[in-house]
Write a protein that holds these residues in place. Structure first.
Motif, mmCIF file in Angstrom:
data_model
loop_
_atom_site.group_PDB
_atom_site.id
_atom_site.type_symbol
_atom_site.label_atom_id
_atom_site.label_comp_id
_atom_site.label_asym_id
_atom_site.label_seq_id
_atom_site.Cartn_x
_atom_site.Cartn_y
_atom_site.Cartn_z
ATOM 1 N N LEU A 246 0.827 -1.209 0.000
ATOM 2 C CA LEU A 246 0.000 0.000 0.000
ATOM 3 C C LEU A 246 0.863 1.261 0.000
ATOM 4 N N HIS A 247 1.987 1.225 0.699
ATOM 5 C CA HIS A 247 2.918 2.359 0.675
ATOM 6 C C HIS A 247 3.512 2.529 -0.734
ATOM 7 N N ILE A 248 3.908 1.416 -1.333
ATOM 8 C CA ILE A 248 4.442 1.476 -2.697
ATOM 9 C C ILE A 248 3.397 2.073 -3.627
ATOM 10 N N ARG A 249 2.192 1.527 -3.571
ATOM 11 C CA ARG A 249 1.142 1.892 -4.534
ATOM 12 C C ARG A 249 0.657 3.327 -4.360
ATOM 13 N N PHE A 250 0.434 3.752 -3.123
ATOM 14 C CA PHE A 250 -0.210 5.042 -2.912
ATOM 15 C C PHE A 250 0.730 6.177 -2.540
ATOM 16 N N VAL A 251 1.997 5.873 -2.265
ATOM 17 C CA VAL A 251 2.969 6.933 -1.970
ATOM 18 C C VAL A 251 4.075 6.948 -3.027
ATOM 19 N N MET A 252 4.817 5.852 -3.114
ATOM 20 C CA MET A 252 5.982 5.833 -4.003
ATOM 21 C C MET A 252 5.577 5.868 -5.483
ATOM 22 N N PHE A 253 4.555 5.135 -5.853
ATOM 23 C CA PHE A 253 4.123 5.122 -7.249
ATOM 24 C C PHE A 253 3.563 6.486 -7.655
ATOM 25 N N LYS A 254 2.925 7.166 -6.726
ATOM 26 C CA LYS A 254 2.431 8.524 -6.997
ATOM 27 C C LYS A 254 3.609 9.450 -7.313
ATOM 28 N N ARG A 255 4.697 9.289 -6.573
ATOM 29 C CA ARG A 255 5.903 10.100 -6.836
ATOM 30 C C ARG A 255 6.465 9.796 -8.226
ATOM 31 N N LEU A 256 6.501 8.519 -8.586
ATOM 32 C CA LEU A 256 6.990 8.144 -9.915
ATOM 33 C C LEU A 256 6.095 8.740 -10.998
ATOM 34 N N THR A 257 4.784 8.622 -10.835
ATOM 35 C CA THR A 257 3.836 9.133 -11.816
ATOM 36 C C THR A 257 3.974 10.649 -11.978
ATOM 37 N N GLN A 258 4.119 11.364 -10.878
ATOM 38 C CA GLN A 258 4.287 12.811 -10.944
ATOM 39 C C GLN A 258 5.601 13.185 -11.630
ATOM 40 N N ALA A 259 6.653 12.471 -11.316
ATOM 41 C CA ALA A 259 7.954 12.762 -11.928
ATOM 42 C C ALA A 259 7.906 12.521 -13.436
ATOM 43 N N VAL A 260 7.269 11.434 -13.858
ATOM 44 C CA VAL A 260 7.160 11.141 -15.290
ATOM 45 C C VAL A 260 6.313 12.208 -15.975
ATOM 46 N N ALA A 261 5.198 12.585 -15.363
ATOM 47 C CA ALA A 261 4.323 13.606 -15.948
ATOM 48 C C ALA A 261 5.043 14.945 -16.105
ATOM 49 N N GLN A 262 5.919 15.270 -15.157
ATOM 50 C CA GLN A 262 6.655 16.541 -15.184
ATOM 51 C C GLN A 262 8.024 16.412 -15.855
ATOM 52 N N GLN A 263 8.321 15.225 -16.365
ATOM 53 C CA GLN A 263 9.593 14.926 -17.027
ATOM 54 C C GLN A 263 10.798 15.247 -16.140
ATOM 55 N N GLN A 264 10.648 14.947 -14.868
ATOM 56 C CA GLN A 264 11.737 15.105 -13.908
ATOM 57 C C GLN A 264 12.373 13.721 -13.731
ATOM 58 N N TRP A 265 13.298 13.405 -14.625
ATOM 59 C CA TRP A 265 13.824 12.043 -14.726
ATOM 60 C C TRP A 265 14.649 11.627 -13.515
ATOM 61 N N ALA A 266 15.366 12.545 -12.912
ATOM 62 C CA ALA A 266 16.141 12.197 -11.707
ATOM 63 C C ALA A 266 15.203 11.830 -10.557
ATOM 64 N N ASN A 267 14.128 12.601 -10.392
ATOM 65 C CA ASN A 267 13.148 12.279 -9.346
ATOM 66 C C ASN A 267 12.441 10.956 -9.649
ATOM 67 N N GLY A 268 12.169 10.734 -10.918
ATOM 68 C CA GLY A 268 11.547 9.476 -11.320
ATOM 69 C C GLY A 268 12.448 8.290 -11.035
ATOM 70 N N ALA A 269 13.731 8.459 -11.323
ATOM 71 C CA ALA A 269 14.686 7.381 -11.057
ATOM 72 C C ALA A 269 14.791 7.109 -9.559
#
Length: 155
Positions: free
Chosen positions: A105-128
């Motif tokens: 649940l932490h992965i899905r609702f916290v960490m994955f949200k961070r990945l999705t936001q980073a990809v949407a904003q093209q912030q590749w370092a944050n996504g990585a």
């Protein structure tokens, strides 16, 4: 018949959950490592979105069927005049399963949200960074899942 049905649901949902983690960690991750960060992170975000939806269902089915199996066993033992006490290995499996659910649940609702936001904003370092955190937590859950399977087999 109900017991067998619950056991099949329990087993198949665990196969989806743990098997999916094995596939993602052992097969998918190394294969996409050679892609450039924008493509790799977009692909992983899309794949994980689908996988996490499947795991959300699988984890709910795992918990519900596990509770059903315990309840059905307890009722059967009481109907036969006995006293039900949950076996230690069931307690261990349930405890690990709940820990795995909390991590997922932490992965899905916290960490994955961070990945999705980073990809949407093209912030590749944050996504990585988000992807690396997800990988570490999935590795932890995979280890816990393997331990749970071993505990189940030792009974």
């Amino acid at each position: 018949m109900l017991f067998i049905g619950l056991k099949l649901i329990h087993l198949f949902s665990i196969i989806v959950w743990v098997g999916g983690m094995i596939f993602a960690h052992v097969c998918l991750r190394p294969a996409v490592a050679q892609l450039e960060p924008p493509l790799r992170l977009r692909l992983m975000q899309d794949v994980l979105s689908r996988f996490f939806n499947a795991v959300l269902w699988a984890s709910c089915l795992t918990i519900a069927s596990g509770l059903g199996l315990v309840a059905l066993t307890s009722i059967t033992v009481k109907q036969l005049g006995g006293t039900f006490q949950m076996p230690l290995n069931w307690t261990v499996m349930a405890t690990i399963g709940l820990a795995m659910l909390a991590i997922f649940l932490h992965i899905r609702f916290v960490m994955f949200k961070r990945l999705t936001q980073a990809v949407a904003q093209q912030q590749w370092a944050n996504g990585a960074a988000a992807m690396n955190a997800i990988r570490q937590l999935v590795s932890t859950n995979l280890l816990l899942g393997i331990i749970t399977v071993i505990v189940a087999l030792l009974t």
